[in-house]
Design a protein around this motif. Sequence first.
Motif, short mmCIF file in Angstrom:
data_model
loop_
_atom_site.label_atom_id
_atom_site.label_comp_id
_atom_site.label_asym_id
_atom_site.label_seq_id
_atom_site.Cartn_x
_atom_site.Cartn_y
_atom_site.Cartn_z
N GLY A 66 -54.34 -2.93 -26.57
CA GLY A 66 -53.81 -2.24 -25.41
C GLY A 66 -54.78 -1.22 -24.87
N ALA A 67 -54.42 -0.60 -23.74
CA ALA A 67 -55.28 0.41 -23.12
C ALA A 67 -54.44 1.31 -22.24
CB ALA A 67 -56.38 -0.25 -22.31
N SER A 68 -54.88 2.56 -22.09
CA SER A 68 -54.21 3.52 -21.21
C SER A 68 -54.78 3.41 -19.80
CB SER A 68 -54.40 4.95 -21.73
OG SER A 68 -53.76 5.10 -22.99
N VAL A 69 -53.92 3.66 -18.81
CA VAL A 69 -54.30 3.56 -17.41
C VAL A 69 -53.93 4.86 -16.71
CG1 VAL A 69 -53.85 2.37 -15.22
CG2 VAL A 69 -54.00 1.06 -17.34
N THR A 70 -54.87 5.39 -15.90
CA THR A 70 -54.60 6.55 -15.06
C THR A 70 -54.51 6.07 -13.62
OG1 THR A 70 -55.81 8.03 -16.55
CG2 THR A 70 -55.42 8.81 -14.30
N PHE A 71 -53.43 6.44 -12.94
CA PHE A 71 -53.22 5.98 -11.56
C PHE A 71 -54.08 6.77 -10.59
CE2 PHE A 71 -49.26 5.14 -13.85
CZ PHE A 71 -49.18 3.77 -13.68
N GLU B 243 -50.70 10.92 -13.53
CA GLU B 243 -49.78 10.13 -14.34
C GLU B 243 -50.54 9.03 -15.07
OE1 GLU B 243 -46.58 10.69 -14.85
OE2 GLU B 243 -46.71 12.48 -13.59
N ARG B 244 -50.07 8.75 -16.29
CA ARG B 244 -50.73 7.73 -17.09
C ARG B 244 -49.72 6.67 -17.51
NH1 ARG B 244 -55.70 8.91 -18.94
NH2 ARG B 244 -55.50 7.52 -20.73
N GLY B 245 -50.22 5.47 -17.66
CA GLY B 245 -49.40 4.38 -18.15
C GLY B 245 -50.15 3.67 -19.27
N ARG B 246 -49.51 2.67 -19.83
CA ARG B 246 -50.15 1.92 -20.91
C ARG B 246 -49.85 0.44 -20.75
NH1 ARG B 246 -52.96 2.52 -25.31
NH2 ARG B 246 -52.82 1.02 -27.00
N ILE B 247 -50.88 -0.35 -20.95
CA ILE B 247 -50.74 -1.80 -20.92
C ILE B 247 -50.85 -2.31 -22.35
CG2 ILE B 247 -51.76 -3.97 -20.15
CD1 ILE B 247 -52.75 -2.55 -17.67
N ASP C 80 -48.35 0.94 -8.74
CA ASP C 80 -48.49 2.28 -8.17
C ASP C 80 -47.83 3.35 -9.03
OD1 ASP C 80 -49.83 1.35 -5.83
OD2 ASP C 80 -47.90 0.62 -5.10
N GLY C 81 -47.29 2.94 -10.18
CA GLY C 81 -46.69 3.91 -11.09
C GLY C 81 -45.24 4.21 -10.81
N VAL C 82 -44.58 3.36 -10.03
CA VAL C 82 -43.17 3.55 -9.70
C VAL C 82 -42.32 2.78 -10.70
CG1 VAL C 82 -41.40 3.22 -7.94
CG2 VAL C 82 -43.74 3.83 -7.26
N VAL C 83 -41.22 3.40 -11.15
CA VAL C 83 -40.33 2.75 -12.10
C VAL C 83 -39.73 1.49 -11.49
CG1 VAL C 83 -38.18 3.00 -13.42
CG2 VAL C 83 -39.82 4.91 -13.29
N THR C 84 -39.66 0.43 -12.28
CA THR C 84 -39.12 -0.83 -11.80
C THR C 84 -38.37 -1.52 -12.92
OG1 THR C 84 -39.67 -2.90 -10.66
CG2 THR C 84 -41.19 -2.17 -12.38
N THR C 85 -37.96 -2.76 -12.69
CA THR C 85 -37.19 -3.52 -13.66
C THR C 85 -38.12 -4.30 -14.59
OG1 THR C 85 -35.44 -3.78 -12.03
CG2 THR C 85 -35.35 -5.22 -13.96
N TYR D 49 -72.14 -8.87 -32.97
CA TYR D 49 -71.81 -8.49 -31.59
C TYR D 49 -71.14 -7.12 -31.57
CZ TYR D 49 -72.76 -13.39 -30.63
OH TYR D 49 -73.37 -14.61 -30.53
N ALA D 50 -71.34 -6.42 -30.47
CA ALA D 50 -70.72 -5.11 -30.31
C ALA D 50 -69.20 -5.25 -30.27
CB ALA D 50 -71.23 -4.44 -29.04
N LYS D 51 -68.54 -4.26 -30.79
CA LYS D 51 -67.07 -4.24 -30.75
C LYS D 51 -66.64 -3.93 -29.32
CE LYS D 51 -63.05 -1.87 -32.69
NZ LYS D 51 -62.59 -0.79 -33.60
N PHE D 52 -65.68 -4.66 -28.83
CA PHE D 52 -65.20 -4.38 -27.48
C PHE D 52 -63.74 -3.95 -27.54
CE2 PHE D 52 -63.14 -8.51 -27.61
CZ PHE D 52 -62.07 -8.36 -26.75
N LYS D 53 -63.35 -3.18 -26.55
CA LYS D 53 -61.95 -2.83 -26.37
C LYS D 53 -61.65 -2.84 -24.89
CE LYS D 53 -62.86 2.16 -26.57
NZ LYS D 53 -62.51 3.44 -27.27
N LEU D 54 -60.43 -3.18 -24.56
CA LEU D 54 -60.03 -3.23 -23.16
C LEU D 54 -60.02 -1.81 -22.59
CD1 LEU D 54 -57.14 -5.82 -23.40
CD2 LEU D 54 -59.49 -6.21 -22.68
N GLN D 55 -60.70 -1.62 -21.49
CA GLN D 55 -60.79 -0.32 -20.84
C GLN D 55 -59.70 -0.20 -19.77
OE1 GLN D 55 -62.79 2.02 -21.88
NE2 GLN D 55 -64.08 0.80 -23.25
N GLY D 56 -58.97 0.91 -19.81
CA GLY D 56 -57.92 1.12 -18.82
C GLY D 56 -58.47 1.14 -17.40
N SER D 57 -59.69 1.69 -17.23
CA SER D 57 -60.30 1.75 -15.90
C SER D 57 -60.56 0.36 -15.35
CB SER D 57 -61.60 2.56 -15.95
OG SER D 57 -62.50 1.99 -16.89
N ASP D 58 -60.87 -0.59 -16.23
CA ASP D 58 -61.08 -1.97 -15.79
C ASP D 58 -59.76 -2.67 -15.50
OD1 ASP D 58 -63.83 -1.68 -16.08
OD2 ASP D 58 -63.81 -2.38 -18.15
#
Length: 256
Positions: A36-41, A46-50, A106-111, A162-171
Amino acid sequence: MNEKIFSVELGYGFRYPVFTANLNLYRTAWMDKSMGASVTFQDSDERGRINMTGVDALHQGVELEVTVKPVRNLELTGMLSLADWRWNSRATGYLYNDQGIPLTKDGVVTTEKSKEHAKVDVDLKDVKVGNSAQTTFAFGANYQVLKGLRLGADYTHWARNYAKFKLQGSDLSKVLGKTMKYDTPWKIPSAGSMDVNMSYRFPLGKVWGIISANVNNVLDQEYISDAEDGTTHDWTTAQVYYGFGRTYSVRFKITF
């Protein structure tokens, strides 16, 4: 979702007074690993997480270990490991806030998992697993010079690391609602290191004393031991960690 593992392993050993060998083949499937990764809108603090689901990996390879005693007091060892470790799936992640509430892009609460619930698909098929050399070989020698005195040397070589990779929230925030294809991370340059050792066992009254000494990386080889992948998947953006240079250690032990 709980992680699942399915593993199959087959081994064969050969024994002879002056020669032994062990051959091992393995295949391990990792299913539903966590990622997973954190996302900044944008325009917001506000931050979210995927949280990704369906992240699978396949680890398979062959390992060989050999020991030879060609003459009295001399032992030669060798090993070879050839691996094929790669991610093996297309993963899907949905966007939530810190309270676990589903959000739009857009960071709006939904279903939960509605049409507006932001998600991203990441294609990890055939991306190499990082921070574990997928080709390794080593050889060494151990010789008893005198009664109680042993000298040894070992060389280990690492390749296809190989280098360790992690999913970037910015991407991920840029591709919400789309599919992101991840490239194979940067391949760390191959390297090797030689160690030498000595041990001496002697009587000490009614007990035994053992003095041992090691010089690790005796040739003072400069090498990259681990790395974290960067945005361009090459050395220019990778964060690297160098291995230790030449180090020394001395130990004294008493056995009863």
